[in-house]
Design a protein around this motif. Structure first.
Motif, PDB file in Angstrom:
ATOM      1  N   ARG A  75     -35.446 -60.464 -85.969  1.00 19.22           N
ATOM      2  CA  ARG A  75     -36.101 -59.742 -87.067  1.00 19.22           C
ATOM      3  C   ARG A  75     -35.392 -58.423 -87.374  1.00 19.22           C
ATOM      4  N   GLY A  76     -34.074 -58.438 -87.374  1.00 20.77           N
ATOM      5  CA  GLY A  76     -33.300 -57.257 -87.710  1.00 20.77           C
ATOM      6  C   GLY A  76     -33.130 -56.258 -86.578  1.00 20.77           C
ATOM      7  N   LYS A  77     -33.717 -56.520 -85.426  1.00 19.33           N
ATOM      8  CA  LYS A  77     -33.609 -55.614 -84.274  1.00 19.33           C
ATOM      9  C   LYS A  77     -32.752 -56.275 -83.201  1.00 19.33           C
ATOM     10  N   VAL A  78     -32.083 -55.455 -82.411  1.00 20.88           N
ATOM     11  CA  VAL A  78     -31.226 -55.978 -81.341  1.00 20.88           C
ATOM     12  C   VAL A  78     -32.028 -56.067 -80.044  1.00 20.88           C
ATOM     13  N   GLU A 122     -39.604 -66.176 -68.096  1.00 24.76           N
ATOM     14  CA  GLU A 122     -39.111 -67.066 -67.046  1.00 24.76           C
ATOM     15  C   GLU A 122     -38.249 -66.287 -66.061  1.00 24.76           C
ATOM     16  N   ASN A 123     -36.964 -66.556 -65.990  1.00 29.79           N
ATOM     17  CA  ASN A 123     -36.100 -65.819 -65.048  1.00 29.79           C
ATOM     18  C   ASN A 123     -35.172 -64.867 -65.802  1.00 29.79           C
ATOM     19  N   THR A 124     -35.654 -64.355 -66.929  1.00 28.67           N
ATOM     20  CA  THR A 124     -34.862 -63.523 -67.825  1.00 28.67           C
ATOM     21  C   THR A 124     -35.564 -62.211 -68.106  1.00 28.67           C
ATOM     22  N   LEU A 125     -34.795 -61.124 -68.193  1.00 22.32           N
ATOM     23  CA  LEU A 125     -35.334 -59.840 -68.632  1.00 22.32           C
ATOM     24  C   LEU A 125     -34.813 -59.558 -70.028  1.00 22.32           C
ATOM     25  N   GLU A 126     -35.720 -59.155 -70.935  1.00 23.70           N
ATOM     26  CA  GLU A 126     -35.340 -58.827 -72.301  1.00 23.70           C
ATOM     27  C   GLU A 126     -35.705 -57.370 -72.570  1.00 23.70           C
ATOM     28  N   PHE A 127     -34.746 -56.623 -73.119  1.00 23.42           N
ATOM     29  CA  PHE A 127     -34.946 -55.203 -73.405  1.00 23.42           C
ATOM     30  C   PHE A 127     -34.755 -54.940 -74.886  1.00 23.42           C
ATOM     31  N   GLN A 128     -35.552 -54.016 -75.416  1.00 25.36           N
ATOM     32  CA  GLN A 128     -35.425 -53.634 -76.814  1.00 25.36           C
ATOM     33  C   GLN A 128     -34.225 -52.705 -76.971  1.00 25.36           C
TER      34      GLN A 128
END
Length: 110
Positions: A48-51, A84-90
């Motif tokens: 949505r336009g954000k990384v 799950e086994n993943t980290l997501e950062f803004q």
């Protein structure tokens, strides 16, 4: 008159079973490794336009993964989540994230 075998509660005989009667419970046995044995991978996605900066795969218990996320979010000053086994950062923060994880003795793929 023949008995309809597909009615609810029908007797299917000896070698047959109904699929909806017994459901197997999936137990995911995840391998837990120390930080030195991890081979992490960094990726960036646009949503949505954000990384979003993604780090995976982690081989930690769920509680340890959440604790690691909390520590990293505080250190980096950004939001994030566990999937799950993943980290997501803004945000676009791969360099800071990699440096922070390497301080904690996590290793990355070359």
């Amino acid at each position: 008159m023949k008995k309809n075998l597909f009615e609810m509660g029908a007797d299917l005989g000896e070698g047959w079973t109904a699929d909806n009667k017994e459901k197997e419970v999936k137990k995911e046995k995840q391998e837990i490794k120390p930080p030195e044995k991890h081979q992490l991978h960094l990726a960036k996605e646009k949503r949505r336009g954000k990384v979003v900066t993604i780090v995976k795969p982690f081989y930690l218990a769920k509680e340890e993964l959440h604790a690691l996320l909390k520590k990293l979010k505080k250190k980096l000053g950004t939001g994030g989540t566990v999937k799950e086994n993943t980290l997501e950062f803004q945000g676009d923060i791969p360099d800071k994230l990699k440096a922070s994880l390497e301080e904690m003795r996590y290793r990355f793929r070359v």
